[in-house]
Write an enzyme that holds these catalytic residues in place. Structure first.
Site, PDB file in Angstrom:
ATOM      1  CE  LYS A   1       4.795  61.059 -67.631  1.00 27.90           C
ATOM      2  NZ  LYS A   1       4.209  61.345 -68.952  1.00 27.90           N
TER       3      LYS A   1
ATOM      4  CD  GLN B   1       3.775  64.230 -71.147  1.00 28.42           C
ATOM      5  OE1 GLN B   1       4.648  63.516 -70.642  1.00 28.42           O
ATOM      6  NE2 GLN B   1       2.502  64.127 -70.826  1.00 28.42           N
TER       7      GLN B   1
ATOM      8  CG  ASP C   1       4.126  56.331 -72.883  1.00 34.12           C
ATOM      9  OD1 ASP C   1       3.997  56.108 -71.676  1.00 34.12           O
ATOM     10  OD2 ASP C   1       3.789  57.379 -73.446  1.00 34.12           O
TER      11      ASP C   1
END
Ligand code: NAP
Length: 293
Positions: free
Chosen positions: A53, A97, A120
Site C-alpha cells: 500500500k 490494518q 477502507d
C-alpha cells in the site's frame, strides 16, 4: 474463451489518472494527499500488505503517514494513534490494518476513525451511507470490482447477479453496489441450499467465499461474467482463487484472473478513496465521478 478482466492493467491506468489529479490540484491545496496505514504488531502477511500500500501511495504522489505500534500496544495507545491521525490536517485517509494482535478488539478502534477519513469504507456510518445510496467512502474490494466491470462496459441493469459470501468486507457491500447498479441480486452463503443451482442463475457471478475452487463448471451459466474475489496460497506454491479458472474460462463470457484481477483493484480503490477525501475536504472537484459508486 472468456475475456480476461485484467485488474493490473486497470490499476495502472487509474494510478496514472490519480497522479495527474494530484499534480493538478496540489498547488491549490498546498500539500499532497496523506494516507496513514496504522499497523499494530508483527503479523508477517500484514507487513507485506502495508508495504504494498505504501509503495502504491509513492507511485501516485500520496504521502504515507503510517505508524507501526508494537504487539504490546494496549487499546488506549492504538486509540490515541487513531485520534492523532483524525486531528492531523495532513491526513486524508486512515486504515487500520487487520488482523490486530490477540487482545485488541477491532470494533471500537474502527469506530473511532473519522468517517470522512475512512479509507477502507468500513466504518458503520459509511456502510449505512452505502445502504442509503448516500455519498461516502466505499469498501475498496467491491468498489474495485464495480470499476473493473464498468471499464469493460459489462452491463448490470436488469441482469441477474449472484454474490457468494456475505461478509462485511466483501459480500454484503458487493451486493448493495450491484443492486444500486440495478442488478437483481441474490446473496448465497454457507447455509444456502443448492449453491450450484443458485450460481447457474447468475449472468454476473461474484465469488467471495474464501474457499479455494468452490466454484466449478457446474456453477456457471454459459456466457456469465465471473468475478473471483478469493485469494489463496496453493500448498505447491502460487496463488489460486475461489473459482476453478481452467474449467470456467471456456464457459464464461468474462473472468477475473487470480492473481491480477480483483487484488490490484483493492489497493487502487484505497488510493481513490484517499484522493476523493483530499478533494472533498478542500472543496475541489475531483473528476473521478466514474469511480464513485
Ligand atoms: P469471510 O469473512 O470468511 O466470508 C466468507 C463468506 O463466504 C461468508 O459469508 C460465508 O458464509 C461464505 N461461505 C463460506 N463457505 C461457503 C460455502 N461453502 N458456500 C457458500 N458460501 C460460503 O471472507 P471475506 O473476507 O469475505 O473474503 C472472501 C475471500 O476473498 C477470501 O479468500 C479473501 O482472502 C478474499 N479477499 C480478497 C481480496 C482481494 O483484494 N482480492 C480482498 C478481500 C478478501 P457464512 O456467512 O454463512 O459463514
Amino acid at each position: 474463451m472468456a475475456l480476461i478482466l485484467d485488474g493490473r492493467q486497470l490499476a495502472a491506468e487509474l494510478e496514472a489518472r490519480l497522479r495527474a489529479t494530484i499534480a493538478e490540484r496540489q498547488g491549490t491545496i498546498g500539500r499532497p494527499p496523506g494516507l496513514a496505514v496504522l499497523r499494530v504488531g508483527d503479523d508477517p502477511a500484514s507487513g507485506v500488505y502495508v508495504a504494498n500500500k505504501e509503495k502504491a501511495c509513492g507511485r501516485v504522489g500520496i504521502t504515507s503517514l503510517g505508524e507501526h505500534l508494537g504487539a504490546d500496544a494496549g487499546p488506549a495507545a492504538v486509540l490515541a494513534a487513531v485520534q492523532r491521525l483524525n486531528a492531523d490536517p495532513a491526513c486524508d485517509g486512515i486504515l487500520l490494518q487487520l488482523p490486530l494482535p490477540a487482545g485488541l478488539e477491532e470494533g471500537p478502534l474502527l469506530a473511532a476513525i473519522d468517517p470522512e477519513k475512512d479509507a477502507d469504507g468500513l466504518h458503520t456510518l459509511n456502510l449505512g451511507r452505502l445502504l442509503k445510496g448516500e455519498p461516502g467512502p466505499r469498501s475498496c474490494t467491491p468498489a474495485g470490482v464495480m470499476a473493473l466491470l464498468a471499464r469493460h462496459q459489462l452491463p448490470l441493469a436488469g441482469r441477474r447477479a449472484v454474490v457468494v459470501g456475505r461478509s462485511i468486507l466483501v459480500g454484503k457491500p458487493m451486493a448493495l453496489m450491484l443492486q444500486a447498479a440495478d442488478a437483481t441480486v441474490t446473496v448465497a452463503h454457507s447455509r444456502s441450499a443448492d449453491l450450484a443451482g443458485l450460481c447457474r442463475q447468475a449472468e454476473v457471478l461474484v465469488v467471495a467465499a474464501g474457499r479455494p475452487g468452490i466454484v466449478a463448471a457446474e456453477h456457471v451459466r454459459p456466457g456469465a461474467v465471473v468475478v473471483d474475489v478469493g485469494i489463496h496460497r496453493r500448498p505447491e506454491g502460487g496463488l489460486c482463487g475461489d473459482v476453478r479458472a481452467a474449467e470456467v474460462e471456456p464457459l464464461a463470457a468474462a473472468l477475473t484472473p487470480v492473481p491480477g484481477g480483483v487484488g490490484p483493484m483493492t489497493v487502487t480503490m484505497l488510493l481513490v478513496n484517499t484522493v476523493l477525501a483530499w478533494c472533498r475536504r478542500h472543496g475541489l472537484a475531483h473528476g473521478l465521478d466514474d469511480l464513485v459508486v
